[in-house]
Structures are given as structure tokens and as C-alpha cells.
Write an enzyme that holds these catalytic residues in place. Sequence first.
Site, PDB file in Angstrom:
ATOM      1  N   ARG A   8      15.837   3.886 -10.516  1.00  0.00           N
ATOM      2  CA  ARG A   8      14.855   3.744  -9.451  1.00  0.00           C
ATOM      3  C   ARG A   8      13.518   3.404 -10.099  1.00  0.00           C
ATOM      4  NH1 ARG A   8      14.921   8.971  -5.739  1.00  0.00           N
ATOM      5  NH2 ARG A   8      13.387   7.764  -4.556  1.00  0.00           N
ATOM      6  N   HIS A   9      12.626   2.818  -9.333  1.00  0.00           N
ATOM      7  CA  HIS A   9      11.246   2.629  -9.784  1.00  0.00           C
ATOM      8  C   HIS A   9      10.641   3.997 -10.124  1.00  0.00           C
ATOM      9  CE1 HIS A   9      10.049   4.253  -5.908  1.00  0.00           C
ATOM     10  NE2 HIS A   9      10.998   3.476  -5.375  1.00  0.00           N
ATOM     11  N   ASN A  15       6.054   8.133  -2.530  1.00  0.00           N
ATOM     12  CA  ASN A  15       6.934   9.252  -2.891  1.00  0.00           C
ATOM     13  C   ASN A  15       6.124  10.543  -2.900  1.00  0.00           C
ATOM     14  OD1 ASN A  15       8.688   7.238  -5.364  1.00  0.00           O
ATOM     15  ND2 ASN A  15       9.358   7.744  -3.284  1.00  0.00           N
ATOM     16  N   ARG A  59       6.390  -1.583  -6.649  1.00  0.00           N
ATOM     17  CA  ARG A  59       6.764  -0.392  -7.433  1.00  0.00           C
ATOM     18  C   ARG A  59       7.891  -0.691  -8.426  1.00  0.00           C
ATOM     19  NH1 ARG A  59       8.090   0.258  -2.014  1.00  0.00           N
ATOM     20  NH2 ARG A  59      10.069   1.162  -1.368  1.00  0.00           N
ATOM     21  N   GLU A  79      14.064  -2.361  -0.635  1.00  0.00           N
ATOM     22  CA  GLU A  79      14.577  -1.117  -0.050  1.00  0.00           C
ATOM     23  C   GLU A  79      15.040  -1.323   1.393  1.00  0.00           C
ATOM     24  OE1 GLU A  79      16.219   1.287  -0.192  1.00  0.00           O
ATOM     25  OE2 GLU A  79      15.111   3.114  -0.652  1.00  0.00           O
ATOM     26  N   HIS A 144      15.740   0.737  -5.725  1.00  0.00           N
ATOM     27  CA  HIS A 144      15.301   1.726  -4.736  1.00  0.00           C
ATOM     28  C   HIS A 144      16.476   2.648  -4.414  1.00  0.00           C
ATOM     29  CE1 HIS A 144      11.675  -0.690  -3.914  1.00  0.00           C
ATOM     30  NE2 HIS A 144      12.470  -1.725  -4.129  1.00  0.00           N
TER      31      HIS A 144
HETATM   32  O1  F6P Z   1      11.811   8.043   0.049  1.00  0.00           O
HETATM   33  C1  F6P Z   1      12.163   6.979  -0.778  1.00  0.00           C
HETATM   34  C2  F6P Z   1      13.146   6.058  -0.106  1.00  0.00           C
HETATM   35  O2  F6P Z   1      13.518   5.066  -1.024  1.00  0.00           O
HETATM   36  C3  F6P Z   1      12.640   5.411   1.191  1.00  0.00           C
HETATM   37  O3  F6P Z   1      11.865   4.265   1.003  1.00  0.00           O
HETATM   38  C4  F6P Z   1      13.927   5.136   1.911  1.00  0.00           C
HETATM   39  O4  F6P Z   1      13.788   4.913   3.285  1.00  0.00           O
HETATM   40  C5  F6P Z   1      14.703   6.393   1.596  1.00  0.00           C
HETATM   41  O5  F6P Z   1      14.327   6.780   0.284  1.00  0.00           O
HETATM   42  C6  F6P Z   1      16.197   6.227   1.656  1.00  0.00           C
HETATM   43  O6  F6P Z   1      16.785   7.504   1.594  1.00  0.00           O
HETATM   44  P1  F6P Z   1      17.445   8.137   2.899  1.00  0.00           P
HETATM   45  O7  F6P Z   1      18.413   7.086   3.393  1.00  0.00           O
HETATM   46  O8  F6P Z   1      18.122   9.379   2.388  1.00  0.00           O
HETATM   47  O9  F6P Z   1      16.362   8.407   3.913  1.00  0.00           O
END
Ligand code: F6P
Length: 192
Positions: A8-9, A15, A59, A79, A144
Site C-alpha cells: 500500500r502507499h 488515513n 499517495r 482506489e 491501495h
Molecule cells: O481507508 C483507506 C481505503 O483505501 C479507502 O480509500 C477505501 O475506500 C477503503 O480503504 C477500502 O476498504 P473497505 O472496503 O474495507 O472500506
Amino acid sequence: PRSIFFSRHGESQYNVEGKIGGDAPLSARGLQYSNALPALITDNIGDAPLTVWTSTLQRTIQTAQHLPYTKLTWKSLDELDAGVCDGMTYEEIEQAYPEDFANRDEDKFNYRYRGGESYRDVVVRLEPVIMELERQENILIIGHQAILRCLYAYFHNLPQADLPYIKIPLHTVIKLTPKAYGCDEERYTLPI
Ligand code: F6P
């Protein structure tokens, strides 16, 4: 044998704030990770060739900035698009869209954000990336959370229902080495 590295970044400003999506820059800790990453990778790979793939989001590009390898950016590695929820915290989403929040919990793989994507959508959008990954030699993907879950599940043949819950921690490099059946895996976590 060739290897595929996933990271991941580094930690982003979003975050830190608990916000999803967006295009925030790295935090101070995230920048430390980008500084430490080149030594970890070169210690591992020696002078073998490597290509680094990032998304188009800053990122991932910032995280790759000090890596002394050829780099390629892929829009398909961006992402998961959270649509109207982009830039919100999970608490804000639960407040604003309680039914959606419950539906996502019910079937996380198929749940599609309003104006955005589901994990299933992302799996489809990653098909060309996976095709190319299968043809390449050593690749490091700076990606991501949702994207790396999909790629990881593909290489380990994990079921769709489990995919959205795979743990892909920050500041950790996952090394997959494809075998005749399945992949060997090693993880390296930087103490940042
Ligand atoms: O919080 C970081 C992240 O990469 C968000 O940008 C993304 O929506 C999420 O995690 C994805 O994780 P989950 O599907 O568990 O919400």
C-alpha cells in the site's frame, strides 16, 4: 523465479483523519515509509530488473518517488471509487446513508457505492492489469487497500466473500512468488 511485490502507499493525510478515497498527500509517517522503501526492495531483489507500477493518485506516486526503477502509472490501479461517500469517514457515511451502510456490511463484495464502485466492479476493472502481470517479470505495485485485496485474492485463489476482509496493512511489503500451484509469500514490515 520472478516475484510480485505489493505495498500500500505510505500513510496518507486521509488515513490519519479516517477519511476514505480522495487524493490526499502522504503524512509525515507516510513520507518516512517512502524514504525507507528503496533499501528494503534493493536488499531483497539485488540487481535483478524491476518495474514499479502505481495508480494515478499522488499517495502512490509519492510513495514510489525514491525508488530507482522504471515506473508506470495505471488508472486501473486507482482506489475503489466510493462515489458520493468519497472523502467521508465511516461514521459520517453511517449517519448520512444508514441503509447503504447496513447493505455494505451484509454483502461487502457486491455492494456498490452510490455513484461509485463495488469490489466486483474493481475485480473486472483489474482484468487487464492481471493479464499484464502474468506476462511480466519482477513487478512492485504501490497500490491501495481495496485494489491490493483483489490482486492478492487472485494470486492466492481466495473466495470472493472473503476478499473485502483480507488484511493488507500499511508499511508492509508482501512478496508473492508464483509456483506451479499457488504462490509462496513473505511479508516485510517496516517499523515506522
Ligand atoms: O481507508 C483507506 C481505503 O483505501 C479507502 O480509500 C477505501 O475506500 C477503503 O480503504 C477500502 O476498504 P473497505 O472496503 O474495507 O472500506
